[in-house]
Design a protein around this motif. Structure first.
Motif, PDB file in Angstrom:
ATOM      1  N   UNK A 105     -43.427-104.268  63.230  1.00 21.61           N
ATOM      2  CA  UNK A 105     -42.158-103.558  63.416  1.00 21.61           C
ATOM      3  C   UNK A 105     -41.638-103.130  62.057  1.00 21.61           C
ATOM      4  N   UNK A 106     -40.829-102.098  62.108  1.00 19.34           N
ATOM      5  CA  UNK A 106     -40.216-101.606  60.877  1.00 19.34           C
ATOM      6  C   UNK A 106     -38.867-101.028  61.243  1.00 19.34           C
ATOM      7  N   UNK A 107     -37.821-101.466  60.558  1.00 27.88           N
ATOM      8  CA  UNK A 107     -36.475-100.950  60.750  1.00 27.88           C
ATOM      9  C   UNK A 107     -36.008-100.406  59.410  1.00 27.88           C
ATOM     10  N   UNK A 108     -35.468 -99.211  59.433  1.00 29.42           N
ATOM     11  CA  UNK A 108     -35.039 -98.622  58.176  1.00 29.42           C
ATOM     12  C   UNK A 108     -33.769 -97.810  58.334  1.00 29.42           C
ATOM     13  N   UNK A 109     -33.096 -97.615  57.222  1.00 30.25           N
ATOM     14  CA  UNK A 109     -31.882 -96.815  57.177  1.00 30.25           C
ATOM     15  C   UNK A 109     -31.873 -96.056  55.866  1.00 30.25           C
ATOM     16  N   UNK A 110     -31.531 -94.790  55.953  1.00 30.00           N
ATOM     17  CA  UNK A 110     -31.432 -93.959  54.753  1.00 30.00           C
ATOM     18  C   UNK A 110     -30.111 -93.209  54.795  1.00 30.00           C
ATOM     19  N   UNK A 111     -29.422 -93.205  53.681  1.00 24.57           N
ATOM     20  CA  UNK A 111     -28.181 -92.450  53.548  1.00 24.57           C
ATOM     21  C   UNK A 111     -28.340 -91.506  52.368  1.00 24.57           C
ATOM     22  N   UNK A 112     -27.811 -90.302  52.503  1.00 25.48           N
ATOM     23  CA  UNK A 112     -27.968 -89.321  51.446  1.00 25.48           C
ATOM     24  C   UNK A 112     -26.679 -88.533  51.267  1.00 25.48           C
ATOM     25  N   UNK A 113     -26.347 -88.267  50.027  1.00 25.13           N
ATOM     26  CA  UNK A 113     -25.212 -87.418  49.675  1.00 25.13           C
ATOM     27  C   UNK A 113     -25.755 -86.237  48.898  1.00 25.13           C
ATOM     28  N   UNK A 114     -25.290 -85.039  49.215  1.00 27.35           N
ATOM     29  CA  UNK A 114     -25.762 -83.815  48.578  1.00 27.35           C
ATOM     30  C   UNK A 114     -24.550 -82.993  48.173  1.00 27.35           C
ATOM     31  N   UNK A 115     -24.520 -82.545  46.948  1.00 26.27           N
ATOM     32  CA  UNK A 115     -23.435 -81.680  46.489  1.00 26.27           C
ATOM     33  C   UNK A 115     -23.978 -80.587  45.595  1.00 26.27           C
ATOM     34  N   UNK A 116     -23.374 -79.408  45.681  1.00 24.20           N
ATOM     35  CA  UNK A 116     -23.784 -78.311  44.814  1.00 24.20           C
ATOM     36  C   UNK A 116     -22.595 -77.402  44.548  1.00 24.20           C
ATOM     37  N   UNK A 117     -22.723 -76.646  43.457  1.00 24.09           N
ATOM     38  CA  UNK A 117     -21.659 -75.729  43.068  1.00 24.09           C
ATOM     39  C   UNK A 117     -22.301 -74.616  42.248  1.00 24.09           C
ATOM     40  N   UNK A 118     -21.971 -73.402  42.559  1.00 27.47           N
ATOM     41  CA  UNK A 118     -22.507 -72.270  41.817  1.00 27.47           C
ATOM     42  C   UNK A 118     -21.417 -71.233  41.581  1.00 27.47           C
ATOM     43  N   UNK A 119     -21.489 -70.570  40.442  1.00 30.15           N
ATOM     44  CA  UNK A 119     -20.508 -69.555  40.072  1.00 30.15           C
ATOM     45  C   UNK A 119     -21.210 -68.338  39.468  1.00 30.15           C
ATOM     46  N   UNK A 120     -20.711 -67.179  39.802  1.00 33.30           N
ATOM     47  CA  UNK A 120     -21.143 -65.942  39.157  1.00 33.30           C
ATOM     48  C   UNK A 120     -19.895 -65.348  38.499  1.00 33.30           C
ATOM     49  N   UNK A 121     -19.975 -65.114  37.207  1.00 35.24           N
ATOM     50  CA  UNK A 121     -18.864 -64.545  36.466  1.00 35.24           C
ATOM     51  C   UNK A 121     -19.224 -63.121  36.067  1.00 35.24           C
ATOM     52  N   UNK A 122     -18.385 -62.164  36.375  1.00 31.73           N
ATOM     53  CA  UNK A 122     -18.552 -60.789  35.900  1.00 31.73           C
ATOM     54  C   UNK A 122     -18.047 -60.768  34.467  1.00 31.73           C
ATOM     55  N   UNK A 123     -18.796 -60.200  33.546  1.00 22.47           N
ATOM     56  CA  UNK A 123     -18.434 -60.224  32.119  1.00 22.47           C
ATOM     57  C   UNK A 123     -17.887 -58.890  31.627  1.00 22.47           C
ATOM     58  N   UNK A 124     -17.428 -58.020  32.492  1.00 20.55           N
ATOM     59  CA  UNK A 124     -16.914 -56.727  32.009  1.00 20.55           C
ATOM     60  C   UNK A 124     -15.457 -56.787  31.658  1.00 20.55           C
TER      61      UNK A 124
END
Length: 168
Positions: A149-168
């Motif tokens: 037998x095998x019992x398992x538990x997995x927890x995961x947290x995911x975060x992301x952030x992205x930005x595009x800056x216009x330079x004009x």
């Protein structure tokens, strides 16, 4: 007609560290792994464009230059622990963390025939992206006669952030 010329100069390095500790109890161990890599790049693309009329006579031309600078780095941390609980049972615990950062900056210019070089202000930009993932797990396994037998538990947290800056 259009002629393109591309040049690039990437530079990368990667490092890795692994550590394993064996405890006095047979089968009990802890493993640690660290990874880090970094890439830097500079590239330049040149576009030479000639516009022709219906008689294939050149009527205009322009050159575009698109220098891009950027890079990324990523790091991984992983820790695993195994502890036997009996002859047939064991407990496994672990954690894995992953980070990535990416950035690039675009500074294009344009030059029409007989004119000065100008910034392509609509296309100038800077982009950044950050991501992180954290995962934790626990696993119990045992053997009863001919059945496992095998019992398992997995927890995961995911975060992301992205930005595009216009330079004009």
């Amino acid at each position: 007609s259009r002629r393109n010329l591309y040049t690039g100069r990437p530079l990368s390095f990667t490092s890795n560290l692994q550590y394993k500790h064996l405890f006095k109890q047979p089968g009990e161990e802890i493993n640690l792994e660290l990874n880090f890599s970094k890439t830097r790049y500079r590239r330049e693309t040149s576009f030479e464009t000639v516009v022709y009329d219906s008689l294939f006579q050149p009527i205009n031309s322009f050159n575009q230059l698109n220098p891009v600078r950027g890079g990324n780095w990523n790091a991984t941390f992983q820790l695993d622990y195994v502890r036997p609980l009996s002859k047939t049972a064991k407990l496994e615990l672990g954690e894995r963390t992953y980070y990535i950062r990416f950035k690039s900056e675009n500074q294009p210019t344009i030059q029409f025939a007989g004119q000065e070089v100008k910034d392509e202000s609509l296309l100038k930009n800077k982009f950044t992206y950050d991501q992180q993932v954290h995962g934790f797990y626990a696993n119990y396994s045992n053997q009863f006669k001919k059945t496992g037998i095998q019992l398992g538990l997995r927890a995961e947290y995911f975060g992301y952030e992205g930005f595009v800056y216009q330079l004009n």
